[in-house]
Design a protein around this motif. Structure first.
Motif, PDB file in Angstrom:
ATOM      1  N   LYS A  56       0.841  -1.204  -0.022  1.00  0.00           N
ATOM      2  CA  LYS A  56       0.011   0.004  -0.027  1.00  0.00           C
ATOM      3  C   LYS A  56       0.811   1.392  -0.154  1.00  0.00           C
ATOM      4  CE  LYS A  56      -3.469   2.478   2.776  1.00  0.00           C
ATOM      5  NZ  LYS A  56      -4.357   2.289   3.996  1.00  0.00           N
ATOM      6  N   THR A  57       1.800   1.120   1.030  1.00  0.00           N
ATOM      7  CA  THR A  57       2.901   2.352   1.047  1.00  0.00           C
ATOM      8  C   THR A  57       3.389   2.607  -0.319  1.00  0.00           C
ATOM      9  OG1 THR A  57       2.991   2.001   3.352  1.00  0.00           O
ATOM     10  CG2 THR A  57       4.652   3.318   2.190  1.00  0.00           C
ATOM     11  N   VAL A  58       4.102   1.716  -0.951  1.00  0.00           N
ATOM     12  CA  VAL A  58       4.933   1.809  -2.083  1.00  0.00           C
ATOM     13  C   VAL A  58       3.700   2.239  -3.394  1.00  0.00           C
ATOM     14  CG1 VAL A  58       6.218   0.739  -3.771  1.00  0.00           C
ATOM     15  CG2 VAL A  58       6.639   0.384  -1.256  1.00  0.00           C
ATOM     16  N   THR A  59       2.476   1.782  -3.355  1.00  0.00           N
ATOM     17  CA  THR A  59       1.980   1.784  -4.359  1.00  0.00           C
ATOM     18  C   THR A  59       1.469   3.294  -4.623  1.00  0.00           C
ATOM     19  OG1 THR A  59       0.872  -0.323  -4.263  1.00  0.00           O
ATOM     20  CG2 THR A  59      -0.485   1.357  -5.330  1.00  0.00           C
ATOM     21  N   MET A  60       1.039   3.915  -3.344  1.00  0.00           N
ATOM     22  CA  MET A  60       0.682   5.426  -3.287  1.00  0.00           C
ATOM     23  C   MET A  60       2.066   6.419  -3.599  1.00  0.00           C
ATOM     24  SD  MET A  60      -2.313   5.349  -2.466  1.00  0.00           S
ATOM     25  CE  MET A  60      -3.684   4.626  -1.884  1.00  0.00           C
ATOM     26  N   ALA A  61       3.071   5.868  -3.113  1.00  0.00           N
ATOM     27  CA  ALA A  61       4.379   6.757  -3.274  1.00  0.00           C
ATOM     28  C   ALA A  61       4.625   6.479  -4.809  1.00  0.00           C
ATOM     29  CB  ALA A  61       5.523   6.156  -2.655  1.00  0.00           C
ATOM     30  N   ALA A  62       4.537   5.357  -5.367  1.00  0.00           N
ATOM     31  CA  ALA A  62       4.754   5.284  -6.850  1.00  0.00           C
ATOM     32  C   ALA A  62       3.716   6.183  -7.714  1.00  0.00           C
ATOM     33  CB  ALA A  62       4.576   3.728  -7.260  1.00  0.00           C
ATOM     34  N   SER A  63       2.582   6.151  -7.585  1.00  0.00           N
ATOM     35  CA  SER A  63       1.469   7.014  -7.953  1.00  0.00           C
ATOM     36  C   SER A  63       1.830   8.357  -8.059  1.00  0.00           C
ATOM     37  CB  SER A  63       0.137   6.767  -7.463  1.00  0.00           C
ATOM     38  OG  SER A  63      -0.915   7.423  -8.027  1.00  0.00           O
ATOM     39  N   ASP A  64       2.174   8.777  -6.701  1.00  0.00           N
ATOM     40  CA  ASP A  64       2.581  10.207  -6.570  1.00  0.00           C
ATOM     41  C   ASP A  64       3.706  10.854  -7.463  1.00  0.00           C
ATOM     42  OD1 ASP A  64       0.587  10.489  -4.775  1.00  0.00           O
ATOM     43  OD2 ASP A  64       1.626  10.493  -3.045  1.00  0.00           O
ATOM     44  N   LEU A  65       4.628   9.783  -7.532  1.00  0.00           N
ATOM     45  CA  LEU A  65       5.855   9.991  -8.578  1.00  0.00           C
ATOM     46  C   LEU A  65       5.441  10.212  -9.963  1.00  0.00           C
ATOM     47  CD1 LEU A  65       8.378   7.934  -6.431  1.00  0.00           C
ATOM     48  CD2 LEU A  65       8.435  10.436  -6.887  1.00  0.00           C
ATOM     49  N   GLY A  66       4.429   9.579 -10.217  1.00  0.00           N
ATOM     50  CA  GLY A  66       4.096   9.653 -11.725  1.00  0.00           C
ATOM     51  C   GLY A  66       4.438   8.394 -12.502  1.00  0.00           C
TER      52      GLY A  66
END
Length: 255
Positions: free
Chosen positions: A55-65
């Motif tokens: 969950k944490t990495v998914t959200m971070a990846a999405s925010d990074l584009g």
């Protein structure tokens, strides 16, 4: 455009080039069992915490584009593990998606699953199919789970399908190219981001473990000692920074 973040150990300010964020990042999520063992916990405790890391990495990846995040969730070889562990791993998609799909919809993240899904237990299959259906209209990052997936099996299946279509006259031998093979692999629906630019493996192991064997021909590989449950947003950014320092020549020479 740049993105600043502080590395955990030194608190050093790091700058990411947001124009050079990899479009497709793949992760071999390794180390859940060792994380649990270090804490004198059962292996399933590591898998449970590892689910929170997803969950944490998914959200971070999405925010990074990032456009596609592919996570190696369960391999065709993982059936060899103890039955209790396999049963728990098969229950995780239902638990994960029940909690996480509303947030994925809010984040405009689309779920995709590749692998031999028909071989999964029925409840696991239904959980996966529901998540794909519930997020099918999302237009943001694709969260792509490799579930009951193996790179060699994928290539064998592709060869069989190509041979069948050649035999049936749908495809000629002369038409078979790299692009043809791309279209017969399980990543075909991720086009134009079929191939990861960056592959990360956690836990200190430095091998590919039958993951995306065709697709990672020119991927940059980053191996980290961090166990998957401890992998963080900053760890993801650090891996991307490592990627951005590489000179990607694809077999050629830059003058």
């Amino acid at each position: 455009m740049a993105f600043n973040f502080k590395k955990n150990k030194t608190n050093e300010l790091i700058q990411l080039d947001m124009e050079r964020i990899p479009k497709h990042v793949a992760v071999i999520m390794d180390g859940n069992g060792r994380w649990a063992k270090k804490r004198h916990l059962p292996r399933i405790a590591g898998h449970k915490t590892g689910m929170d890391t997803v969950k944490t990495v998914t959200m971070a990846a999405s925010d990074l584009g990032i456009k596609v995040l592919t996570l190696y969730a369960f391999s065709t070889e993982n059936w060899k593990r103890p039955e209790t562990e396999v049963n728990y791993l098969m229950s995780l998609p239902g638990t994960f998606f029940d909690k996480f799909v509303p947030e994925l919809i809010e984040k405009n993240v689309k779920v995709n699953v590749m692998g031999y899904i028909d071989q999964l237990p029925n409840e696991t299959k239904i959980a996966v199919q529901n998540a794909v259906e519930d997020t099918k209209d999302n237009t943001g990052m694709v969260l792509n789970f490799a579930l009951n997936y193996g790179g060699r099996a994928e290539i064998v299946t592709a060869i069989k399908n190509i041979a069948t279509d050649t035999s049936n006259g749908k495809l000629s031998v002369e038409e078979i190219t790299d692009k043809t093979i791309d279209q017969y692999l399980m990543t075909s629906n991720l086009a134009p981001y079929n191939d990861p630019e960056l592959l990360i493996r956690t836990s200190g192991e430095e091998r590919i473990s039958n993951f995306l064997l065709w697709q990672i021909a020119y991927s940059e590989l980053v191996f980290t000692d961090t166990l998957w449950p401890d992998f963080s947003e900053d760890a993801l950014k650090d891996a991307i920074l490592n990627y951005q320092k590489r000179d990607r020549r694809f077999g050629g020479i830059k003058e």
